[in-house]
Enzyme design. Sequence first.
Site, PDB file in Angstrom:
ATOM      1  N   LYS A  75      10.079  -3.255   6.466  1.00  0.00           N
ATOM      2  CA  LYS A  75      10.675  -4.586   6.519  1.00  0.00           C
ATOM      3  C   LYS A  75      11.830  -4.657   5.517  1.00  0.00           C
ATOM      4  O   LYS A  75      12.794  -3.945   5.648  1.00  0.00           O
ATOM      5  CB  LYS A  75       9.607  -5.643   6.246  1.00  0.00           C
ATOM      6  N   TYR A 123      -2.352  -9.899   9.256  1.00  0.00           N
ATOM      7  CA  TYR A 123      -1.512  -9.232  10.259  1.00  0.00           C
ATOM      8  C   TYR A 123      -2.383  -8.745  11.432  1.00  0.00           C
ATOM      9  O   TYR A 123      -3.483  -8.210  11.213  1.00  0.00           O
ATOM     10  CB  TYR A 123      -0.825  -8.066   9.545  1.00  0.00           C
ATOM     11  N   ASP A 176      -2.073  -7.628   1.254  1.00  0.00           N
ATOM     12  CA  ASP A 176      -0.861  -7.247   1.987  1.00  0.00           C
ATOM     13  C   ASP A 176       0.284  -8.134   1.492  1.00  0.00           C
ATOM     14  O   ASP A 176       0.305  -9.337   1.756  1.00  0.00           O
ATOM     15  CB  ASP A 176      -1.098  -7.430   3.494  1.00  0.00           C
ATOM     16  N   ARG A 224       3.462  18.398   2.843  1.00  0.00           N
ATOM     17  CA  ARG A 224       2.592  17.283   3.252  1.00  0.00           C
ATOM     18  C   ARG A 224       2.155  16.426   2.060  1.00  0.00           C
ATOM     19  O   ARG A 224       1.797  15.254   2.212  1.00  0.00           O
ATOM     20  CB  ARG A 224       1.390  17.813   4.033  1.00  0.00           C
TER      21      ARG A 224
HETATM   22  C1  PLP Z   1       4.960  -5.308   9.754  1.00  0.00           C
HETATM   23  C2  PLP Z   1       3.769  -5.591   8.940  1.00  0.00           C
HETATM   24  C3  PLP Z   1       2.806  -4.605   8.751  1.00  0.00           C
HETATM   25  C4  PLP Z   1       2.881  -3.278   9.421  1.00  0.00           C
HETATM   26  O1  PLP Z   1       3.921  -2.497   8.963  1.00  0.00           O
HETATM   27  P1  PLP Z   1       4.563  -1.305   9.834  1.00  0.00           P
HETATM   28  O2  PLP Z   1       5.447  -0.655   8.853  1.00  0.00           O
HETATM   29  O3  PLP Z   1       5.239  -1.965  10.991  1.00  0.00           O
HETATM   30  O4  PLP Z   1       3.413  -0.433  10.274  1.00  0.00           O
HETATM   31  C5  PLP Z   1       1.731  -4.920   7.951  1.00  0.00           C
HETATM   32  N1  PLP Z   1       1.597  -6.129   7.373  1.00  0.00           N
HETATM   33  C6  PLP Z   1       2.508  -7.090   7.537  1.00  0.00           C
HETATM   34  C7  PLP Z   1       2.316  -8.403   6.871  1.00  0.00           C
HETATM   35  C8  PLP Z   1       3.614  -6.857   8.334  1.00  0.00           C
HETATM   36  O5  PLP Z   1       4.499  -7.831   8.517  1.00  0.00           O
END
Ligand code: PLP
Length: 396
Positions: A211, A114, A186, A61
């Site tokens: 992504k 987001y 972010d 973990r």
């Molecule tokens: C997709 C996304 C997230 C979330 O990511 P996941 O891996 O889908 O949980 C957070 N911030 C932004 C800007 C995103 O595009």
Amino acid sequence: MAKTDSEIKDSLVQTGRPDRVEGRQVNMPVELGSTMVFDTLAAFEAARAARYRPGTLYYGRYGNAACFKLEDALADLEAASIVTLTSSGVAAITLTLMELMAPGTHLLVGDNVYGNTRAFCDSVLTKQNVAIEYFDPMIGGDVAALFRSNTAAVMFEAPGSGTFEICDTPAITQVCKAHGVTSVFDGTWATPIFCRPLELGIDVLVYSASKYVSGHSDCMLGVIACSDADLAMRIRKCVMAVGDKTGGQEVMLALRGLRTLELRMNAIEAAGRHVAGWLAQQPQVKRLLHPAFESCPGHAFWKRDYRGAAGLFGVVFHPCADDDLRAFVDALHHFGIGVSWGGYESLVLPVKPVRVARHWDEPGALVRFSIGLEDTQTLIDDLAAALPLLKTGSEA
Ligand SMILES: *Cc1c(COP(=O)(O)O)cnc(C)c1O
């Protein structure tokens, strides 16, 4: 010192690899495992005492060798002291905020973050007696006027989710530092290829490696990166105390994705600019929201702070009937309809921004495009065939 493009390229090839023994595999294996065993009780106790520290083999973990290799590779790319992996991008955001926000504190949140960041703040943090206040991130350093004595953090994102504004990140980080407020950013859109937010003064960088980093829509993974090791360790302990965990397969897929990240980002940038530039000239299009184009708010900040543009952008179409918009989207054969992005396939999605600090009142239909690795002429032909379904015309 900021890394050069050539150092980044080399880092993508050299980091996150097996240790240099003769006859080594090129890649880290998929590591599966829970219990790790020790030869002496003393060795076990030493591992337990150091279990939060990156690189410590103690129990599955807390991470395994492949997981630590990926953390090191990402730390190298971001110029971070410590990187902690999470099970998703959302987990990276929520666990960071969980650690930073004690009951009774105040959180400033960029109004264009987001959607799930917003949902977490509104539905979970408010229940913990954290005051949430949304601000227009385009005010830049003037956010300082909103600081209260109990403001613990500013959470923001660029470009804005769905609306693509690029804010003045260094101006925001500067006032945060001056007031002892932690900045959380972010950075999913740009990836470390196009922007390294820690170099712009951000305290905690969070992003979704689901992504572009993994890049094939087959992996969910989040990243938390900090320059300050004490801050990084506080958040890392929270991630581990909650029991969030990255799977072995995801670690392998992200390491694999890193090898081609620079190639893919450069290809996607060129394709995205080409398709966006073509769209901007069509009579149905009112405004292009692509950070590399002047029509996008904050374009000058993009030019100053970013080395390139990802393939995700917005288009505002002239007002049209909802049914026509739906017919247009459905008629596209080379754009999948779905959330997330950053894989090899192009995507399309109408978006309705939720804003409270400065309402989104631009008339027309806002549609988000994510450009993938198809031939750009194929994408343009597809769009050209579907656009007449939007019965708007520039006279609308
Ligand atoms: C997709 C996304 C997230 C979330 O990511 P996941 O891996 O889908 O949980 C957070 N911030 C932004 C800007 C995103 O595009």
